[in-house]
Write a protein that holds these residues in place. Structure first.
Motif, mmCIF file in Angstrom:
data_model
loop_
_atom_site.group_PDB
_atom_site.id
_atom_site.type_symbol
_atom_site.label_atom_id
_atom_site.label_comp_id
_atom_site.label_asym_id
_atom_site.label_seq_id
_atom_site.Cartn_x
_atom_site.Cartn_y
_atom_site.Cartn_z
ATOM 1 N N GLN A 132 34.293 43.048 41.218
ATOM 2 C CA GLN A 132 35.855 42.577 41.994
ATOM 3 C C GLN A 132 35.517 41.320 42.911
ATOM 4 O OE1 GLN A 132 38.601 45.605 41.428
ATOM 5 N NE2 GLN A 132 40.198 44.187 43.082
ATOM 6 N N ASP A 133 36.074 40.443 42.263
ATOM 7 C CA ASP A 133 36.384 38.798 43.931
ATOM 8 C C ASP A 133 37.846 38.735 43.357
ATOM 9 O OD1 ASP A 133 35.578 37.251 40.784
ATOM 10 O OD2 ASP A 133 33.727 37.936 42.295
ATOM 11 N N ASN A 134 37.753 36.890 43.641
ATOM 12 C CA ASN A 134 38.904 36.691 43.075
ATOM 13 C C ASN A 134 38.569 35.359 41.689
ATOM 14 O OD1 ASN A 134 40.718 37.174 45.275
ATOM 15 N ND2 ASN A 134 40.041 35.568 46.532
ATOM 16 N N THR A 135 37.282 35.823 41.003
ATOM 17 C CA THR A 135 36.973 34.651 39.740
ATOM 18 C C THR A 135 37.558 36.049 38.631
ATOM 19 O OG1 THR A 135 34.866 35.385 40.284
ATOM 20 C CG2 THR A 135 35.698 33.430 41.586
ATOM 21 N N THR A 138 40.706 41.782 37.457
ATOM 22 C CA THR A 138 40.900 43.236 37.196
ATOM 23 C C THR A 138 42.321 44.384 36.819
ATOM 24 O OG1 THR A 138 43.188 42.666 39.725
ATOM 25 C CG2 THR A 138 40.511 42.285 40.259
#
Length: 283
Positions: A132-135, A138
């Motif tokens: 999980q990250d900003n790209t 989610t």
């Protein structure tokens, strides 16, 4: 889900595992024929997609393989997950589903595949997706998903009994032994369609309400039909509809388990008599 569709779904492994995120892609409009992704909040998708389909001629029919699984409502984000793979949004880079989103969808939807004797496809091994990250996409935050309509955990069952021309005692005993009884018409489409093959036609009549809520009854029966297709398909011939008295119990998970189905035919007086007598019957 038809066995042929499931086998096609499982065959995606050869394409998905070898997909190169760095390869050259192009943007194309999301076609209206791709019915499972018509509600996505964008108009253009990338090809090749994240399952390795290089043309719409390949991607559109393969997207249809997911339709019955999505109709079961196995997870609130199952459609977003599938469309991020078959019709990824056209931006400057691929936006993949996060590993956590894949795990959430897999945990809810894998039991539906298991009902048909298949495991979660190796091509969709959640470890292939980024942490999980900003790209990446989610899962819905808990404070948001709490307000969405949550479906009960999918559970398949052994096929319930189907008895034609039952005696009055048989029907009354079934009513006594179960939590609920409903009168419902089940219809089956003759030809493939974007809609479910089996549907509950019209309103249902609650003969014995038990724990059922009137506004949830149709969706619970509809979902049972889609999850337990091997049991449900023999109930109605293609292009026909059949009225049934359906008895069953409520699981602790919120799903239903059907115990017996009695075809409600005009010539069959015992079912109608049992429905009338039930209000005053002592088990």
């Amino acid at each position: 889900m038809h066995l042929s569709c499931l086998l096609l779904l499982l065959s995606l492994a050869a394409h998905a595992g070898a997909f190169d995120l760095g390869q050259t892609t192009r943007c194309v409009p999301v076609p209206p024929q791709m019915s499972v992704c018509q509600d996505v909040p964008y108009s253009e998708m990338r090809l090749p997609n994240l399952l390795g389909h290089s043309s719409l001629e390949e991607a559109v029919p393969r997207s249809d393989d997911w339709r019955t699984l999505l109709h079961t409502g196995c997870h609130p984000q199952a459609r977003a997950f599938v469309c991020s793979l078959v019709a990824p949004v056209c931006l400057d880079r691929f936006i993949q589903p996060c590993r956590s989103m894949c795990v959430a969808v897999r945990e809810s939807c894998a039991p539906v595949l298991a009902c048909h004797g298949h495991a979660w496809p190796e091509a969709l091994d959640c470890d292939r997706f980024p942490a999980q990250d900003n790209t990446c996409l989610t899962p819905l935050p808990k404070h948001i998903s709490a307000f969405s309509k949550d479906f009960p955990q999918p559970v398949c069952q052994s096929c319930p009994s189907v008895e034609e021309a039952p005696s009055l005692k048989t029907v009354l005993d079934a009513l006594c032994l179960n939590d609920f009884a409903v009168k419902a018409k089940i219809s089956r489409r003759r030809l493939p369609s974007a809609d479910p093959e089996l549907t509950v036609e019209g309103p249902v009549e609650l003969i014995q309400r038990g724990p059922l809520l009137p506004y949830d009854t149709v969706s619970l029966i509809q979902r049972w039909l889609l999850i337990n297709l091997r049991c449900a398909l023999p109930l109605v011939r293609p292009g026909r509809a059949q009225l049934y008295l359906i008895t069953g119990t409520m699981r602790a998970t919120g799903s239903i388990q059907l115990s017996s189905l009695f075809p409600w035919l005009k010539k069959d007086m015992h079912i109608a008599a049992a429905a009338r007598k039930w209000k005053h019957h002592k088990c």
